[in-house]
Motif scaffolding. Structure first.
Motif, PDB file in Angstrom:
ATOM      1  N   VAL A   1       3.068  13.824  12.657  1.00 23.00           N
ATOM      2  CA  VAL A   1       3.793  12.797  13.408  1.00 23.00           C
ATOM      3  C   VAL A   1       3.365  12.930  14.864  1.00 23.00           C
ATOM      4  CG1 VAL A   1       6.026  11.892  14.106  1.00 23.00           C
ATOM      5  CG2 VAL A   1       5.730  12.851  11.805  1.00 23.00           C
ATOM      6  N   TYR A   2       2.950  11.844  15.438  1.00 19.95           N
ATOM      7  CA  TYR A   2       2.478  11.836  16.815  1.00 19.95           C
ATOM      8  C   TYR A   2       3.557  11.245  17.721  1.00 19.95           C
ATOM      9  CZ  TYR A   2      -2.203  13.200  15.420  1.00 19.95           C
ATOM     10  OH  TYR A   2      -3.286  13.913  14.946  1.00 19.95           O
ATOM     11  N   TYR A   3       3.830  11.971  18.806  1.00 16.98           N
ATOM     12  CA  TYR A   3       4.879  11.576  19.747  1.00 16.98           C
ATOM     13  C   TYR A   3       4.276  11.334  21.127  1.00 16.98           C
ATOM     14  CZ  TYR A   3       8.080  13.584  16.288  1.00 16.98           C
ATOM     15  OH  TYR A   3       8.766  13.873  15.137  1.00 16.98           O
ATOM     16  N   CYS A   4       4.791  10.335  21.771  1.00 21.11           N
ATOM     17  CA  CYS A   4       4.447  10.052  23.155  1.00 21.11           C
ATOM     18  C   CYS A   4       5.513  10.675  24.054  1.00 21.11           C
ATOM     19  CB  CYS A   4       4.393   8.541  23.356  1.00 21.11           C
ATOM     20  SG  CYS A   4       4.070   7.992  25.029  1.00 21.11           S
ATOM     21  N   LYS A   5       5.072  11.221  25.169  1.00 17.61           N
ATOM     22  CA  LYS A   5       5.996  11.788  26.138  1.00 17.61           C
ATOM     23  C   LYS A   5       5.615  11.321  27.531  1.00 17.61           C
ATOM     24  CE  LYS A   5       7.911  16.097  27.964  1.00 17.61           C
ATOM     25  NZ  LYS A   5       7.763  17.581  28.046  1.00 17.61           N
ATOM     26  N   ALA A   6       6.629  10.935  28.305  1.00 17.50           N
ATOM     27  CA  ALA A   6       6.426  10.559  29.701  1.00 17.50           C
ATOM     28  C   ALA A   6       7.191  11.533  30.581  1.00 17.50           C
ATOM     29  CB  ALA A   6       6.914   9.136  29.939  1.00 17.50           C
ATOM     30  N   GLU A   7       6.568  11.961  31.653  1.00 18.59           N
ATOM     31  CA  GLU A   7       7.176  12.940  32.543  1.00 18.59           C
ATOM     32  C   GLU A   7       7.312  12.366  33.943  1.00 18.59           C
ATOM     33  OE1 GLU A   7       4.742  16.392  32.318  1.00 18.59           O
ATOM     34  OE2 GLU A   7       5.239  16.805  30.219  1.00 18.59           O
ATOM     35  N   ALA A   8       8.520  12.514  34.490  1.00 20.29           N
ATOM     36  CA  ALA A   8       8.791  12.083  35.860  1.00 20.29           C
ATOM     37  C   ALA A   8       9.528  13.222  36.534  1.00 20.29           C
ATOM     38  CB  ALA A   8       9.616  10.805  35.873  1.00 20.29           C
ATOM     39  N   GLY A   9       8.813  14.032  37.327  1.00 20.49           N
ATOM     40  CA  GLY A   9       9.425  15.215  37.902  1.00 20.49           C
ATOM     41  C   GLY A   9       9.869  16.155  36.801  1.00 20.49           C
ATOM     42  N   PRO A  10      11.127  16.608  36.864  1.00 16.22           N
ATOM     43  CA  PRO A  10      11.624  17.538  35.843  1.00 16.22           C
ATOM     44  C   PRO A  10      12.060  16.853  34.543  1.00 16.22           C
ATOM     45  CG  PRO A  10      13.329  17.102  37.439  1.00 16.22           C
ATOM     46  CD  PRO A  10      12.101  16.379  37.930  1.00 16.22           C
ATOM     47  N   ARG A  11      12.028  15.553  34.525  1.00 14.62           N
ATOM     48  CA  ARG A  11      12.513  14.832  33.350  1.00 14.62           C
ATOM     49  C   ARG A  11      11.382  14.465  32.407  1.00 14.62           C
ATOM     50  NH1 ARG A  11      17.278  10.605  35.227  1.00 14.62           N
ATOM     51  NH2 ARG A  11      18.665  12.157  36.162  1.00 14.62           N
ATOM     52  N   GLY A  12      11.696  14.589  31.133  1.00 14.67           N
ATOM     53  CA  GLY A  12      10.742  14.183  30.109  1.00 14.67           C
ATOM     54  C   GLY A  12      11.400  13.217  29.148  1.00 14.67           C
ATOM     55  N   TYR A  13      10.649  12.214  28.745  1.00 12.30           N
ATOM     56  CA  TYR A  13      11.156  11.193  27.835  1.00 12.30           C
ATOM     57  C   TYR A  13      10.231  11.127  26.621  1.00 12.30           C
ATOM     58  CZ  TYR A  13      13.402   9.833  32.208  1.00 12.30           C
ATOM     59  OH  TYR A  13      14.115   9.841  33.386  1.00 12.30           O
ATOM     60  N   TRP A  14      10.846  11.038  25.437  1.00  9.75           N
ATOM     61  CA  TRP A  14      10.086  11.043  24.195  1.00  9.75           C
ATOM     62  C   TRP A  14      10.223   9.719  23.454  1.00  9.75           C
ATOM     63  CZ3 TRP A  14       6.968  15.058  22.710  1.00  9.75           C
ATOM     64  CH2 TRP A  14       7.140  16.284  23.351  1.00  9.75           C
ATOM     65  N   GLY A  15       9.169   9.384  22.746  1.00  6.81           N
ATOM     66  CA  GLY A  15       9.232   8.280  21.818  1.00  6.81           C
ATOM     67  C   GLY A  15       9.741   8.768  20.474  1.00  6.81           C
ATOM     68  N   GLN A  16       9.829   7.842  19.529  1.00  3.55           N
ATOM     69  CA  GLN A  16      10.403   8.175  18.226  1.00  3.55           C
ATOM     70  C   GLN A  16       9.387   8.764  17.264  1.00  3.55           C
ATOM     71  OE1 GLN A  16       9.347   5.222  19.086  1.00  3.55           O
ATOM     72  NE2 GLN A  16       8.223   4.416  17.321  1.00  3.55           N
ATOM     73  N   GLY A  17       8.107   8.648  17.605  1.00  3.52           N
ATOM     74  CA  GLY A  17       7.056   9.211  16.757  1.00  3.52           C
ATOM     75  C   GLY A  17       6.456   8.191  15.808  1.00  3.52           C
ATOM     76  N   THR A  18       5.195   8.419  15.477  1.00  2.00           N
ATOM     77  CA  THR A  18       4.510   7.569  14.510  1.00  2.00           C
ATOM     78  C   THR A  18       3.680   8.462  13.593  1.00  2.00           C
ATOM     79  OG1 THR A  18       3.066   5.619  14.250  1.00  2.00           O
ATOM     80  CG2 THR A  18       2.520   7.127  16.045  1.00  2.00           C
ATOM     81  N   GLN A  19       3.734   8.190  12.312  1.00  2.00           N
ATOM     82  CA  GLN A  19       3.070   9.052  11.324  1.00  2.00           C
ATOM     83  C   GLN A  19       1.597   8.705  11.223  1.00  2.00           C
ATOM     84  OE1 GLN A  19       4.395  11.614   9.186  1.00  2.00           O
ATOM     85  NE2 GLN A  19       2.208  11.929   8.775  1.00  2.00           N
ATOM     86  N   VAL A  20       0.778   9.735  11.267  1.00  2.00           N
ATOM     87  CA  VAL A  20      -0.654   9.600  11.007  1.00  2.00           C
ATOM     88  C   VAL A  20      -0.980  10.477   9.808  1.00  2.00           C
ATOM     89  CG1 VAL A  20      -2.982  10.087  11.852  1.00  2.00           C
ATOM     90  CG2 VAL A  20      -1.274   9.070  13.382  1.00  2.00           C
ATOM     91  N   THR A  21      -1.528   9.881   8.786  1.00  2.00           N
ATOM     92  CA  THR A  21      -1.895  10.616   7.579  1.00  2.00           C
ATOM     93  C   THR A  21      -3.378  10.424   7.313  1.00  2.00           C
ATOM     94  OG1 THR A  21       0.310  10.296   6.631  1.00  2.00           O
ATOM     95  CG2 THR A  21      -1.461  10.941   5.124  1.00  2.00           C
ATOM     96  N   VAL A  22      -4.091  11.535   7.276  1.00  2.00           N
ATOM     97  CA  VAL A  22      -5.521  11.507   6.972  1.00  2.00           C
ATOM     98  C   VAL A  22      -5.693  12.065   5.566  1.00  2.00           C
ATOM     99  CG1 VAL A  22      -7.832  12.194   7.698  1.00  2.00           C
ATOM    100  CG2 VAL A  22      -6.015  11.871   9.401  1.00  2.00           C
ATOM    101  N   SER A  23      -6.167  11.218   4.673  1.00  2.00           N
ATOM    102  CA  SER A  23      -6.263  11.614   3.270  1.00  2.00           C
ATOM    103  C   SER A  23      -7.342  10.805   2.567  1.00  2.00           C
ATOM    104  CB  SER A  23      -4.917  11.408   2.574  1.00  2.00           C
ATOM    105  OG  SER A  23      -5.022  11.688   1.197  1.00  2.00           O
ATOM    106  N   SER A  24      -7.996  11.457   1.624  1.00  2.00           N
ATOM    107  CA  SER A  24      -9.003  10.753   0.833  1.00  2.00           C
ATOM    108  C   SER A  24      -8.388  10.222  -0.459  1.00  2.00           C
ATOM    109  CB  SER A  24     -10.175  11.687   0.523  1.00  2.00           C
ATOM    110  OG  SER A  24      -9.717  12.862  -0.117  1.00  2.00           O
TER     111      SER A  24
END
Length: 115
Positions: free
Chosen positions: A92-115
């Motif tokens: 699961v890949y998450y985005c994070k934004a940082e502003a000074g001491p604060r961090g904000y997260w996204g909800q995540g998106t699934q990446v699946t690598v499979s044959s």
């Protein structure tokens, strides 16, 4: 209120590509840095790539040369272009934004690598 919305995850075969997007609800210039993290099942969340103002980037060794982080200031969006995907990139890949001491997260998106 800061919101981050990720998109672009999915199922891909080894060697394939995906592009993840992270759209922010506020002006992207409000953030000192934006990053992508990932968390695989049973593992801790790890930093994948980060972009700081103005455009300095840094990558985990495991993705160097395959992933690229960049942003579109006009769209308040940061992207993660992922090429030559491997089975071990599955997470699961998450985005994070940082502003000074604060961090904000996204909800995540699934990446699946499979044959």
């Amino acid at each position: 209120q800061v919101q981050l919305v990720e998109s672009g995850g999915g199922l891909v075969q080894p060697g394939g590509s995906l592009r993840l997007s992270c759209a922010t609800s506020v002006n992207i210039f409000a953030f000192d840095a934006m990053a992508w993290y990932r968390q695989a099942p049973g593992k801790e969340r790890e930093l994948v790539a980060v972009i700081t103002r103005p455009t300095s980037t840094n990558y985990a060794d495991s993705v160097k040369g395959r992933f690229t982080i960049y942003r579109d200031n006009g769209k308040n969006t940061v992207y993660l272009q992922m090429n030559s995907l491997k089975l071990e990139d599955t997470a699961v890949y998450y985005c994070k934004a940082e502003a000074g001491p604060r961090g904000y997260w996204g909800q995540g998106t699934q990446v699946t690598v499979s044959s």
